[in-house]
Design a protein around this motif. Structure first.
Motif, PDB file in Angstrom:
ATOM      1  N   TYR A  69      46.385  41.535  75.036  1.00 44.38           N
ATOM      2  CA  TYR A  69      47.257  40.812  74.116  1.00 44.38           C
ATOM      3  C   TYR A  69      48.618  41.488  73.990  1.00 44.38           C
ATOM      4  CZ  TYR A  69      46.139  44.119  70.267  1.00 44.38           C
ATOM      5  OH  TYR A  69      45.993  45.218  69.466  1.00 44.38           O
TER       6      TYR A  69
ATOM      7  N   TRP B 249      45.329  31.332  77.443  1.00 43.58           N
ATOM      8  CA  TRP B 249      46.225  31.958  76.488  1.00 43.58           C
ATOM      9  C   TRP B 249      45.848  31.461  75.097  1.00 43.58           C
ATOM     10  CZ3 TRP B 249      49.268  35.583  78.491  1.00 43.58           C
ATOM     11  CH2 TRP B 249      49.767  35.452  79.792  1.00 43.58           C
TER      12      TRP B 249
ATOM     13  N   THR C  29      54.606  30.068  68.099  1.00 42.04           N
ATOM     14  CA  THR C  29      54.914  30.596  69.433  1.00 42.04           C
ATOM     15  C   THR C  29      54.972  29.475  70.454  1.00 42.04           C
ATOM     16  OG1 THR C  29      53.786  32.664  68.864  1.00 42.04           O
ATOM     17  CG2 THR C  29      54.170  32.231  71.200  1.00 42.04           C
TER      18      THR C  29
ATOM     19  N   PHE D 203      46.481  26.941  77.841  1.00 45.69           N
ATOM     20  CA  PHE D 203      46.680  27.633  76.577  1.00 45.69           C
ATOM     21  C   PHE D 203      46.061  26.819  75.439  1.00 45.69           C
ATOM     22  CE2 PHE D 203      50.383  24.835  76.801  1.00 45.69           C
ATOM     23  CZ  PHE D 203      50.518  24.377  75.500  1.00 45.69           C
TER      24      PHE D 203
ATOM     25  N   GLN E 100      46.298  26.593  71.112  1.00 42.83           N
ATOM     26  CA  GLN E 100      47.087  27.018  69.958  1.00 42.83           C
ATOM     27  C   GLN E 100      46.320  26.737  68.673  1.00 42.83           C
ATOM     28  OE1 GLN E 100      50.640  24.657  69.093  1.00 42.83           O
ATOM     29  NE2 GLN E 100      50.124  23.280  70.775  1.00 42.83           N
TER      30      GLN E 100
ATOM     31  N   SER F 158      55.782  43.269  72.453  1.00 38.99           N
ATOM     32  CA  SER F 158      56.695  42.276  73.022  1.00 38.99           C
ATOM     33  C   SER F 158      58.065  42.892  73.277  1.00 38.99           C
ATOM     34  CB  SER F 158      56.823  41.092  72.069  1.00 38.99           C
ATOM     35  OG  SER F 158      57.880  40.236  72.452  1.00 38.99           O
TER      36      SER F 158
ATOM     37  N   LEU G 108      54.365  38.023  79.744  1.00 30.15           N
ATOM     38  CA  LEU G 108      53.219  37.226  80.184  1.00 30.15           C
ATOM     39  C   LEU G 108      52.702  37.715  81.528  1.00 30.15           C
ATOM     40  CD1 LEU G 108      54.466  33.633  79.224  1.00 30.15           C
ATOM     41  CD2 LEU G 108      52.962  35.134  77.908  1.00 30.15           C
TER      42      LEU G 108
ATOM     43  N   LEU H 100      47.604  31.087  71.384  1.00 30.32           N
ATOM     44  CA  LEU H 100      48.939  31.133  70.794  1.00 30.32           C
ATOM     45  C   LEU H 100      48.927  30.589  69.372  1.00 30.32           C
ATOM     46  CD1 LEU H 100      50.923  29.393  73.714  1.00 30.32           C
ATOM     47  CD2 LEU H 100      50.472  31.845  73.486  1.00 30.32           C
TER      48      LEU H 100
ATOM     49  N   ILE I 174      50.183  37.196  71.295  1.00 32.17           N
ATOM     50  CA  ILE I 174      49.733  36.288  72.351  1.00 32.17           C
ATOM     51  C   ILE I 174      48.541  36.939  73.051  1.00 32.17           C
ATOM     52  CG2 ILE I 174      50.341  35.161  74.524  1.00 32.17           C
ATOM     53  CD1 ILE I 174      53.261  35.164  73.580  1.00 32.17           C
TER      54      ILE I 174
ATOM     55  N   VAL J 194      54.930  39.856  68.366  1.00 32.02           N
ATOM     56  CA  VAL J 194      55.653  38.706  68.882  1.00 32.02           C
ATOM     57  C   VAL J 194      56.402  38.060  67.723  1.00 32.02           C
ATOM     58  CG1 VAL J 194      55.431  36.438  69.975  1.00 32.02           C
ATOM     59  CG2 VAL J 194      53.973  38.355  70.726  1.00 32.02           C
TER      60      VAL J 194
END
Length: 256
Positions: A250, A121, A127, A157, A159, A90, A102, A123, A182, A254
């Protein structure tokens, strides 16, 4: 259509196929409780333990599937879909830095001819919460409106708190911080062999090695029947792998 004479041109294609063997692997866990606890508890301790075993297996599968440190063990367990996948560190937590990171992931899949049929995605909630509240220099929410619709840069996404948070000193985290990653994955490029359910069995006659880290070879065993115990076992057959290595990318370290 040939523009010179209007004739329809047909091209012959020769498809190529290969075979992939998916092994049988399973997750299993056993818990022993006393007969009295199973019989007299209210609500039923046995039902509570069974549900906890199912949830524990689901949590463990999530962690094993996305943790880059998890390598495949032949005929024992699958590796994480991120293990050996392409990655970068990151670059930061500003709007410009997050957007660039991203975009790097999206560009990687696009330039490797990975389709966009089922792209996601993955997460950690920390995040996702950070991105929902991230503002531009003009004090405008950068991603909130789109994320409220379940999208991030046009891609859905998911999570999960089962995404690991790495302590300092981890091989995929920078020292002095608690970090995650991520993941961008094209789900249609993953192989999945799944029995589809957690199987539960109960026994009062088995003998167990009462150790959360059991060892092979001759060990001291405890008779469930002799000790008035009930053993509850949960197991699930499942295996996953990438069809193409470029289907997963990935962003690591992060810090948000």
């Amino acid at each position: 259509i040939d523009p010179r004479n209007g004739e329809v041109l047909a091209f012959v294609s020769k498809p190529g196929f290969d075979s992939v063997t998916i092994p049988h692997t399973k997750l299993a866990v056993i818990v022993a409780i006393t007969e009295e606890l199973a019989r007299f508890s209210s609500p039923s301790a046995e039902a509570t333990v069974r549900q906890d075993l199912i949830e524990s297996i689901s949590q463990y599968m999530d962690q094993q599937m996305v943790d880059p440190r998890v390598a495949a063990v032949s005929d024992v367990s699958p590796g994480a879909i991120t293990n050996g996948a392409n990655t970068h560190i990151s670059t930061g937590s500003t709007v410009a830095q997050v957007t660039a990171d991203l975009n790097t992931a999206l560009t990687y899949l696009a330039t490797n001819n990975i389709g966009m049929r089922s792209r996601y995605w993955l997460l950690h909630p920390r995040t996702a919460n950070y991105l929902m509240t991230l503002r531009t220099t003009q004090d405008i929410y950068a991603f909130r409106d789109e994320m409220s619709r379940g999208l991030l840069l046009g891609v859905p996404f998911l999570q999960s708190s089962n995404m690991p948070l790495y302590d300092q000193g981890s091989p995929v985290a920078s020292a002095g911080s608690l970090e995650t990653f991520i993941v961008l994955v094209e789900a249609s490029e993953l192989f999945l062999a799944d029995d589809g359910q957690v199987m539960l069995d109960v026994s009062r006659e088995a003998s167990l090695q009462m150790d959360s880290a059991p060892s092979a070879g001759a060990q001291s065993l405890v008779s469930l029947w002799q000790n008035n115990l009930v053993g509850i076992r949960a197991e699930r057959y499942i295996y996953w792998s990438r069809r193409r290595s470029q289907a997963v990318y990935y962003i690591r370290s992060v810090a948000y």
